[in-house]
Design a protein around this motif. Sequence first.
Motif, mmCIF file in Angstrom:
data_model
loop_
_atom_site.group_PDB
_atom_site.id
_atom_site.type_symbol
_atom_site.label_atom_id
_atom_site.label_comp_id
_atom_site.label_asym_id
_atom_site.label_seq_id
_atom_site.Cartn_x
_atom_site.Cartn_y
_atom_site.Cartn_z
ATOM 1 N N ARG A 1 19.098 19.151 39.441
ATOM 2 C CA ARG A 1 19.741 17.841 39.318
ATOM 3 C C ARG A 1 21.228 17.955 39.009
ATOM 4 N NH1 ARG A 1 15.376 14.429 35.606
ATOM 5 N NH2 ARG A 1 13.591 14.617 37.036
ATOM 6 N N GLY A 2 21.664 19.165 38.709
ATOM 7 C CA GLY A 2 23.065 19.390 38.394
ATOM 8 C C GLY A 2 23.273 19.727 36.935
ATOM 9 N N LEU A 3 24.146 20.709 36.673
ATOM 10 C CA LEU A 3 24.447 21.138 35.312
ATOM 11 C C LEU A 3 25.591 20.306 34.725
ATOM 12 C CD1 LEU A 3 24.336 24.965 36.008
ATOM 13 C CD2 LEU A 3 22.687 23.707 34.614
ATOM 14 N N ALA A 4 25.617 20.219 33.411
ATOM 15 C CA ALA A 4 26.686 19.508 32.700
ATOM 16 C C ALA A 4 27.879 20.465 32.560
ATOM 17 C CB ALA A 4 26.199 19.040 31.334
ATOM 18 N N VAL A 5 28.641 20.577 33.636
ATOM 19 C CA VAL A 5 29.690 21.592 33.717
ATOM 20 C C VAL A 5 30.735 21.437 32.613
ATOM 21 C CG1 VAL A 5 31.576 22.473 35.145
ATOM 22 C CG2 VAL A 5 29.362 21.943 36.183
ATOM 23 N N GLU A 6 31.235 20.223 32.404
ATOM 24 C CA GLU A 6 32.282 20.029 31.404
ATOM 25 C C GLU A 6 31.794 20.400 30.006
ATOM 26 O OE1 GLU A 6 35.431 19.474 31.544
ATOM 27 O OE2 GLU A 6 35.484 19.339 33.716
ATOM 28 N N ASP A 7 30.558 20.063 29.694
ATOM 29 C CA ASP A 7 30.023 20.415 28.386
ATOM 30 C C ASP A 7 29.874 21.929 28.255
ATOM 31 O OD1 ASP A 7 28.888 19.338 25.839
ATOM 32 O OD2 ASP A 7 27.119 20.445 26.509
ATOM 33 N N MET A 8 29.452 22.577 29.332
ATOM 34 C CA MET A 8 29.326 24.031 29.305
ATOM 35 C C MET A 8 30.686 24.694 29.131
ATOM 36 S SD MET A 8 26.453 24.508 32.312
ATOM 37 C CE MET A 8 26.313 26.293 32.175
ATOM 38 N N LEU A 9 31.720 24.119 29.743
ATOM 39 C CA LEU A 9 33.061 24.675 29.584
ATOM 40 C C LEU A 9 33.579 24.490 28.166
ATOM 41 C CD1 LEU A 9 34.745 23.563 32.926
ATOM 42 C CD2 LEU A 9 34.393 25.919 32.172
ATOM 43 N N ARG A 10 33.316 23.335 27.582
ATOM 44 C CA ARG A 10 33.780 23.081 26.214
ATOM 45 C C ARG A 10 33.202 24.081 25.229
ATOM 46 N NH1 ARG A 10 33.575 17.617 27.669
ATOM 47 N NH2 ARG A 10 31.373 17.475 27.086
ATOM 48 N N HIS A 11 31.987 24.534 25.488
ATOM 49 C CA HIS A 11 31.308 25.434 24.549
ATOM 50 C C HIS A 11 31.196 26.872 25.091
ATOM 51 C CE1 HIS A 11 30.367 21.965 22.114
ATOM 52 N NE2 HIS A 11 29.841 21.361 23.169
ATOM 53 N N ARG A 12 31.977 27.164 26.132
ATOM 54 C CA ARG A 12 31.954 28.506 26.711
ATOM 55 C C ARG A 12 32.428 29.532 25.689
ATOM 56 N NH1 ARG A 12 35.705 29.567 31.918
ATOM 57 N NH2 ARG A 12 37.140 28.613 30.430
ATOM 58 N N ARG A 13 31.751 30.648 25.633
ATOM 59 C CA ARG A 13 32.098 31.702 24.689
ATOM 60 C C ARG A 13 33.006 32.740 25.340
ATOM 61 N NH1 ARG A 13 26.178 32.590 21.691
ATOM 62 N NH2 ARG A 13 26.240 30.625 20.514
ATOM 63 N N ALA A 14 33.374 33.746 24.586
ATOM 64 C CA ALA A 14 34.298 34.772 25.076
ATOM 65 C C ALA A 14 33.736 35.461 26.313
ATOM 66 C CB ALA A 14 34.561 35.801 23.976
ATOM 67 N N TYR A 15 34.639 35.841 27.198
ATOM 68 C CA TYR A 15 34.307 36.569 28.422
ATOM 69 C C TYR A 15 33.363 35.780 29.333
ATOM 70 C CZ TYR A 15 36.370 40.265 25.630
ATOM 71 O OH TYR A 15 37.234 40.989 24.839
ATOM 72 N N GLY A 16 33.487 34.452 29.299
ATOM 73 C CA GLY A 16 32.749 33.620 30.241
ATOM 74 C C GLY A 16 31.268 33.504 29.961
#
Length: 407
Positions: free
Chosen positions: A244-259
Motif C-alpha cells: 500500500r506504500g511506505l511512510a517515506v517521510e516518517d522513515m526519513l525523519r527517524h533514519r539512523r546513521a548510515y541509512g
Amino acid sequence: MNSGLLTPPAARAGGTATRPPEASLTWTDPVTGRQGFLVIDRLVRGLASGGLRMREGCRHEEVRELAAAMSVKEALHYDPTGRYLPMGGAKGGIDCDPLSSEARGVLSRFLAFIRPYLENNWATGDDLGTTTELIDEVLGELGVDGCIAPVVRTLADPQAARKRFSDAFAVEVDGIGLAELVGGCGVAEAVLTVLDRDGVSRTSATAVVQGFGAMGGSTARFLHEAGIRVVGISDVHGTVANPRGLAVEDMLRHRRAYGAVDRSRLGPDDVLLDRDDCLSLAADVLVPAATSYTVHENNQDRVTARYIVEAANLPVTAGAEERLRARGCVVVPDVVANSGTNAWWWWVLYGDVAPDAASSLSKVRGALRDLVTETLKLAEDAVCTPRQAARYLADARRDVLLSRTGA
C-alpha cells in the motif's frame, strides 16, 4: 542531429570501450598493508573529477570502471551556453572498512601519497564509505586546499566560486542537506521521465528503493512527493515492504546513521523481509541505490520490475543488463540517472545555478529530463542499450568541447 542515422560504436562492437586510462596506480599502505587505487581515465584541460570510495574488498578494476563512467558523466552535461566546462573522469578507491579503527590513518597516508594529483589534476569528493567533510579535513592537515583545489585555480574569481560552493552546501531542506537532495532529485526525475515516456501513470506506479542512505533516501523522498507508491526500501539489515506504500517521510525523519531504517517506528502493515528480497518485490521500478554489482547474472532473474534506474554506481553487471534487456526490462544507466550530483557541484562552482534549493533542483530536473529523453530516443533508434547510447552522446559532446576549447 538525426539520431535515427547513428549507430554508437559500442553497439557495433558489441561491448564496452577498452581504451586504456591516462594514469593508473596501486598503492600499498606501509602500516597496514591495505591497498589504494587511483585511476585517471582521461584528462580534459588537465583536469579530471570523480569521488573517492572506501570499502572492504575494493579492487583496481572496480575503480577503473568507475573512472571510465565519470568521463561519460562529465561529457554528457556539456552545454555550450553554460559556464561549466566538463573535465575528464577519475576515481579513487581504498580497500578498507570505513568503520574500522585504521580507516582514517589509511585514508590520510593514501592522500599524502597522491598529493600531486590532488593539487594539480584530480578534483574529488565523497563516494561510498567517505564524506566530503572528512576528505577535506584530511587534506587540510596535509596542506592541500580542499577537494576541488585543481578546478578552483582555473577560475577567474576563485573566492566568489568558493563562497557559492560553501553557501550551497550549507543549505538544508526539511533537515536534509541540498548536496544530498540533488542526487535523489535527479534519479527521481529519471524515473518520472521514463514513466511519462511510456504513458505510465505516476499515481498508479510503484517503486522499490534498494539502499536508504544519501542517494536512496533522497530518491525515495522525491518519488513519494511525485505520487509514486514506494512499496519497498532496503538497508543493510533487510527490506521493509508494504504494497500500500511506505511512510517515506516518517522513515526519513527517524533514519539512523548510515541509512539504517528505525524498525521500532514502522507501521502495523509494514513487513520485514530479507535484504535481497527487494529485488523480487512486485513494482514497476527498481532503484538500486547502495553498492556496486547488486544485480548480477546469478540473481537478475529475481527482478520483476519493468524499469531499473541506477542510483548507485555500477549496480547492474554487464551480463545481467543484457539478460534484463532481452526480457524487456529497461535499464537507465548510472552515467545518466545519478549524474545530477556531479554536475550540480560544478554548476554551483562555475555559477550556472544560484546556491539555493529552488535554482538547484530546477536545473537538475530539467537537465536530467532532457538527458534521459535523448538517451532513450537514441537507444531506440540505434537498437542499442541506453548505456551504449549515453557513451555515444558523451563522445560526441566531448568532441565539441575539445574543438571549442582546444584542450
